[in-house]
Each structure stands twice: as C-alpha cells, then as structure tokens.
Write an enzyme that holds these catalytic residues in place. Sequence first.
Site, short mmCIF file in Angstrom:
data_model
loop_
_atom_site.label_atom_id
_atom_site.label_comp_id
_atom_site.label_asym_id
_atom_site.label_seq_id
_atom_site.Cartn_x
_atom_site.Cartn_y
_atom_site.Cartn_z
N PRO A 12 0.79 -1.23 0.00
CA PRO A 12 0.00 0.00 0.00
C PRO A 12 0.82 1.28 0.00
O PRO A 12 1.85 1.38 0.67
CB PRO A 12 -0.83 -0.10 1.29
CG PRO A 12 -0.14 -1.11 2.13
CD PRO A 12 0.50 -2.07 1.16
N ASN A 13 0.33 2.23 -0.78
CA ASN A 13 0.87 3.60 -0.88
C ASN A 13 2.18 3.69 -1.66
O ASN A 13 2.68 4.79 -1.88
CB ASN A 13 1.03 4.24 0.51
CG ASN A 13 -0.29 4.31 1.24
OD1 ASN A 13 -1.27 4.80 0.68
ND2 ASN A 13 -0.34 3.80 2.46
N ARG A 20 5.63 10.91 -2.36
CA ARG A 20 5.26 10.55 -0.99
C ARG A 20 6.45 10.73 -0.04
O ARG A 20 7.43 9.98 -0.16
CB ARG A 20 4.82 9.07 -0.97
CG ARG A 20 4.49 8.56 0.40
CD ARG A 20 4.32 7.04 0.41
NE ARG A 20 4.03 6.59 1.74
CZ ARG A 20 4.22 5.37 2.17
NH1 ARG A 20 4.69 4.43 1.37
NH2 ARG A 20 3.92 5.06 3.42
N TYR A 25 11.39 8.45 1.73
CA TYR A 25 11.36 7.36 0.75
C TYR A 25 12.16 7.63 -0.52
O TYR A 25 12.29 6.74 -1.36
CB TYR A 25 9.91 7.02 0.39
CG TYR A 25 9.12 6.55 1.60
CD1 TYR A 25 9.49 5.39 2.28
CD2 TYR A 25 8.03 7.26 2.08
CE1 TYR A 25 8.79 4.96 3.39
CE2 TYR A 25 7.31 6.84 3.19
CZ TYR A 25 7.70 5.69 3.85
OH TYR A 25 7.01 5.25 4.95
N ASN A 77 8.09 -5.56 -0.96
CA ASN A 77 8.02 -4.48 0.02
C ASN A 77 6.56 -4.45 0.47
O ASN A 77 5.70 -3.90 -0.22
CB ASN A 77 8.42 -3.13 -0.59
CG ASN A 77 8.41 -2.03 0.45
OD1 ASN A 77 7.84 -2.20 1.54
ND2 ASN A 77 9.01 -0.90 0.13
N ALA A 80 3.12 -0.87 4.83
CA ALA A 80 2.57 -0.87 6.20
C ALA A 80 2.12 -2.26 6.65
O ALA A 80 2.11 -2.55 7.86
CB ALA A 80 1.42 0.12 6.29
N GLU A 103 12.75 -9.40 1.56
CA GLU A 103 11.96 -8.24 1.96
C GLU A 103 12.78 -6.96 1.78
O GLU A 103 13.96 -6.93 2.15
CB GLU A 103 11.54 -8.39 3.42
CG GLU A 103 10.67 -7.25 3.92
CD GLU A 103 10.09 -7.54 5.30
OE1 GLU A 103 9.52 -8.63 5.50
OE2 GLU A 103 10.24 -6.68 6.19
N HIS A 105 12.79 -2.59 2.21
CA HIS A 105 12.19 -1.33 2.65
C HIS A 105 13.07 -0.18 2.19
O HIS A 105 14.30 -0.26 2.30
CB HIS A 105 12.03 -1.28 4.17
CG HIS A 105 11.11 -2.33 4.67
ND1 HIS A 105 9.75 -2.24 4.52
CD2 HIS A 105 11.37 -3.53 5.24
CE1 HIS A 105 9.20 -3.34 5.01
NE2 HIS A 105 10.15 -4.15 5.45
N ARG A 112 12.85 4.49 12.88
CA ARG A 112 11.58 5.24 12.86
C ARG A 112 10.72 4.87 14.08
O ARG A 112 11.23 4.35 15.06
CB ARG A 112 10.88 4.96 11.52
CG ARG A 112 11.78 5.38 10.32
CD ARG A 112 11.10 5.14 9.00
NE ARG A 112 9.90 5.96 8.87
CZ ARG A 112 8.96 5.75 7.94
NH1 ARG A 112 9.11 4.75 7.07
NH2 ARG A 112 7.90 6.52 7.89
C1 DQA Z 1 8.16 1.02 4.00
C2 DQA Z 1 8.21 1.20 5.53
C3 DQA Z 1 6.84 1.00 6.14
O1 DQA Z 1 6.91 1.22 7.55
C4 DQA Z 1 5.85 2.00 5.57
O2 DQA Z 1 4.57 1.77 6.07
C5 DQA Z 1 5.85 2.01 4.08
C6 DQA Z 1 7.11 1.90 3.36
C7 DQA Z 1 9.52 1.35 3.36
O3 DQA Z 1 9.72 0.92 2.22
O4 DQA Z 1 10.35 2.04 3.95
O5 DQA Z 1 4.81 2.22 3.45
O6 DQA Z 1 7.87 -0.34 3.72
#
Ligand code: DQA
Length: 150
Positions: A12-13, A20, A25, A77, A80, A103, A105, A112
């Site tokens: 998501p997102n 964003r 990011y 990835n 959240a 995985e 990020h 964080r």
């Molecule tokens: C994320 C880290 C997550 O905590 C966050 O909710 C994201 C992006 C990252 O790529 O740093 O949406 O996965």
Amino acid sequence: MKTLKILVLNGPNLSLLGTREPEIYGIETLASIAQDMNACAAKLGNVELEFHQSNAESDLITWIGDSRGKFDGIIINPAAYTHTSLGLGDAVKAVAKEVPAVEVHLSNTHAREEIRHKSLTAPGCIGQIMGFKGYGYILALKALVKHLRG
Ligand code: DQA
C-alpha cells in the site's frame, strides 16, 4: 542457464513513490525503480521480472499463494502491512521452500517509530534489505539471484 522468473510485489501507498514523503522514501517512482531493476536483470542475464502493486492485503496474499510453479523467487516491500499482517507473513512462509522471498524497505524502519520496528513478514524471508531507498530493490535482486543460482 535457466531463466529465473522473479515476482516483485509492492504494498500500500507505494504507487505514490516520488511524491510521498520524499525525505523518507526518496524521489524515485515505482516506474523508475522497475526500469532500473529491468536494466539490472538484463545485465545479470536470464532473469525475468514481473511487477505488481496493490493497496489491498488480499491481492498481495493471492499473488504470493499463486506464485508456486510460476516463479523462482519473490522480492516484496509489504509497506505498512509489514507491521500488521499475519496473513501476509503466513503466505510468505507457506511458499518459502519453493519460492523464497527477500523483503525490501526504502527507509530504515528501525530508525523510525517503534510500531515500524517489527516485521511480521521478515521471519519467512531469506533476508531483509532496508535504508537504501530505491537502490535496495537492486540489492535485493542481486542477493536473490545469487541465492537461487548459488
Ligand atoms: C516502508 C516502511 C513502512 O513502515 C511503511 O509503512 C511504508 C514503506 C519502506 O519501504 O520504507 O509504506 O515499507
């Protein structure tokens, strides 16, 4: 050399990357990350990538569950859902023997908020890469190909 098929999943997102919270990011978009990964795959040779992004947990779980027999590995990835989805963690574990996952990020989640320190998906993965913004996907691709080819 056998062609490796790798599924690249973004949660998501992540479709909003580029605009964003760029200080967290980075400024790369999902499209530019995919382009860089395709260029890296071409250099590695005999590596094919398939990309999907969804804001829905169920889509991600279904793509993972359907990956057996179609893909050799997964780069994910979970965004959240990393911190909340036992279902996604279970899906990664369910296919791990046949379709190992890495995985990724963009941010260093350990630096964080505390809620982001725990990953429910990482225990089912072969490894985790974080904190290198978009370049983390390239690191993940190289690490996964090395893992698969030995
Ligand atoms: C994320 C880290 C997550 O905590 C966050 O909710 C994201 C992006 C990252 O790529 O740093 O949406 O996965």
